[in-house]
Write a protein that holds these residues in place. Structure first.
Motif, PDB file in Angstrom:
ATOM      1  N   ASN A 140      31.578  37.312  47.444  1.00 22.86           N
ATOM      2  CA  ASN A 140      32.407  37.430  48.893  1.00 22.86           C
ATOM      3  C   ASN A 140      31.339  38.598  48.763  1.00 22.86           C
ATOM      4  OD1 ASN A 140      34.123  35.521  49.819  1.00 22.86           O
ATOM      5  ND2 ASN A 140      35.166  36.492  48.764  1.00 22.86           N
ATOM      6  N   GLU A 141      31.469  39.822  47.990  1.00 23.57           N
ATOM      7  CA  GLU A 141      30.019  40.928  48.485  1.00 23.57           C
ATOM      8  C   GLU A 141      29.012  40.767  49.289  1.00 23.57           C
ATOM      9  OE1 GLU A 141      31.132  44.136  45.818  1.00 23.57           O
ATOM     10  OE2 GLU A 141      33.192  43.841  45.533  1.00 23.57           O
ATOM     11  N   ALA A 142      28.471  39.808  49.104  1.00 21.38           N
ATOM     12  CA  ALA A 142      27.239  39.328  49.078  1.00 21.38           C
ATOM     13  C   ALA A 142      27.005  37.896  50.197  1.00 21.38           C
ATOM     14  CB  ALA A 142      25.927  38.605  47.639  1.00 21.38           C
ATOM     15  N   GLY A 143      27.915  38.579  50.630  1.00 19.59           N
ATOM     16  CA  GLY A 143      27.917  37.618  51.947  1.00 19.59           C
ATOM     17  C   GLY A 143      28.018  35.988  51.856  1.00 19.59           C
ATOM     18  N   VAL A 144      28.208  35.511  50.421  1.00 20.52           N
ATOM     19  CA  VAL A 144      28.867  33.840  50.327  1.00 20.52           C
ATOM     20  C   VAL A 144      30.170  33.730  50.717  1.00 20.52           C
ATOM     21  CG1 VAL A 144      28.086  31.784  49.593  1.00 20.52           C
ATOM     22  CG2 VAL A 144      27.347  34.012  48.480  1.00 20.52           C
ATOM     23  N   PHE A 177      42.636  29.025  33.219  1.00 22.22           N
ATOM     24  CA  PHE A 177      40.743  28.778  33.395  1.00 22.22           C
ATOM     25  C   PHE A 177      40.687  29.528  32.065  1.00 22.22           C
ATOM     26  CE2 PHE A 177      43.222  30.722  37.023  1.00 22.22           C
ATOM     27  CZ  PHE A 177      42.181  31.765  37.693  1.00 22.22           C
ATOM     28  N   GLU A 178      39.685  30.625  32.643  1.00 27.56           N
ATOM     29  CA  GLU A 178      39.314  31.912  32.188  1.00 27.56           C
ATOM     30  C   GLU A 178      39.131  32.790  33.426  1.00 27.56           C
ATOM     31  OE1 GLU A 178      38.811  34.544  29.313  1.00 27.56           O
ATOM     32  OE2 GLU A 178      38.936  33.124  29.133  1.00 27.56           O
ATOM     33  N   GLU A 179      39.647  33.596  33.443  1.00 25.21           N
ATOM     34  CA  GLU A 179      40.145  34.377  34.240  1.00 25.21           C
ATOM     35  C   GLU A 179      38.598  35.085  34.920  1.00 25.21           C
ATOM     36  OE1 GLU A 179      44.658  34.919  33.242  1.00 25.21           O
ATOM     37  OE2 GLU A 179      42.462  35.199  32.378  1.00 25.21           O
ATOM     38  N   ILE A 180      38.097  36.296  34.429  1.00 28.27           N
ATOM     39  CA  ILE A 180      37.152  36.898  34.701  1.00 28.27           C
ATOM     40  C   ILE A 180      35.938  35.597  34.779  1.00 28.27           C
ATOM     41  CG2 ILE A 180      36.067  36.436  31.768  1.00 28.27           C
ATOM     42  CD1 ILE A 180      35.892  39.987  32.772  1.00 28.27           C
ATOM     43  N   GLU A 181      35.621  34.712  34.330  1.00 23.62           N
ATOM     44  CA  GLU A 181      34.696  33.336  34.889  1.00 23.62           C
ATOM     45  C   GLU A 181      35.219  32.958  36.431  1.00 23.62           C
ATOM     46  OE1 GLU A 181      33.965  30.689  31.429  1.00 23.62           O
ATOM     47  OE2 GLU A 181      33.436  32.098  30.378  1.00 23.62           O
ATOM     48  N   ALA A 182      35.641  32.941  36.705  1.00 23.91           N
ATOM     49  CA  ALA A 182      36.553  32.874  38.255  1.00 23.91           C
ATOM     50  C   ALA A 182      36.367  34.247  39.100  1.00 23.91           C
ATOM     51  CB  ALA A 182      37.631  31.908  38.083  1.00 23.91           C
ATOM     52  N   ILE A 183      36.865  34.840  39.205  1.00 20.66           N
ATOM     53  CA  ILE A 183      37.597  35.774  39.665  1.00 20.66           C
ATOM     54  C   ILE A 183      36.466  37.020  39.961  1.00 20.66           C
ATOM     55  CG2 ILE A 183      38.190  37.961  40.151  1.00 20.66           C
ATOM     56  CD1 ILE A 183      40.199  35.371  40.005  1.00 20.66           C
ATOM     57  N   TYR A 219      33.827  35.448  42.056  1.00 21.55           N
ATOM     58  CA  TYR A 219      33.942  34.901  43.743  1.00 21.55           C
ATOM     59  C   TYR A 219      34.117  36.578  44.480  1.00 21.55           C
ATOM     60  CZ  TYR A 219      38.304  35.153  47.228  1.00 21.55           C
ATOM     61  OH  TYR A 219      38.646  34.607  48.380  1.00 21.55           O
ATOM     62  N   ASP A 220      34.682  37.361  43.407  1.00 20.61           N
ATOM     63  CA  ASP A 220      34.192  39.320  44.113  1.00 20.61           C
ATOM     64  C   ASP A 220      32.654  38.984  44.168  1.00 20.61           C
ATOM     65  OD1 ASP A 220      37.065  39.632  43.797  1.00 20.61           O
ATOM     66  OD2 ASP A 220      36.911  40.670  42.547  1.00 20.61           O
ATOM     67  N   LEU A 221      31.721  39.348  43.620  1.00 15.28           N
ATOM     68  CA  LEU A 221      30.469  39.195  43.451  1.00 15.28           C
ATOM     69  C   LEU A 221      30.113  38.591  44.393  1.00 15.28           C
ATOM     70  CD1 LEU A 221      29.106  39.420  40.363  1.00 15.28           C
ATOM     71  CD2 LEU A 221      29.767  41.533  41.298  1.00 15.28           C
TER      72      LEU A 221
END
Length: 96
Positions: free
Chosen positions: A26-30, A13-19, A22-24
């Motif tokens: 989670n930070e937004a509360g999802v 998988f393309e790491e930047i397109e997954a991680i 994921y980070d954003l």
């Protein structure tokens, strides 16, 4: 009710397109889960990043998620072969 997102992972998988999402998210509360489409929770990205997924595709109901993210990379071809009945019909049409 808390929103949920699933990010599907296959080897290469393309790491930047997954991680990044994921980070954003989670930070937004999802509530965001990394889900492996194989029978292993260990998944390796296209540049060698090793990730331990939160679960396996065969163990979850993707239709209950508010958002489904499919990263690019060579792993996309594996996702196309995954069990189509587990996905929304719109996704199935888009990956033909």
């Amino acid at each position: 009710m808390k929103k949920t997102a699933i990010i599907l992972l296959a080897d290469e998988f393309e790491e930047i397109e997954a991680i990044t999402p994921y980070d954003l998210l989670n930070e937004a509360g999802v509530e965001t889960k990394l889900i492996s489409v194989s029978d292993e929770t260990n998944v390796t990205g296209t540049n060698g990043l090793k990730v331990i997924a939160d679960g396996l595709l065969k163990e979850i109901d993707t239709k209950k998620a508010d958002c489904l993210i499919i990263p690019g990379g060579a792993g996309y071809q594996i996702l196309k072969k995954a069990e189509r009945s587990r996905f929304d019909p719109i996704f199935c049409q888009a990956t033909r």
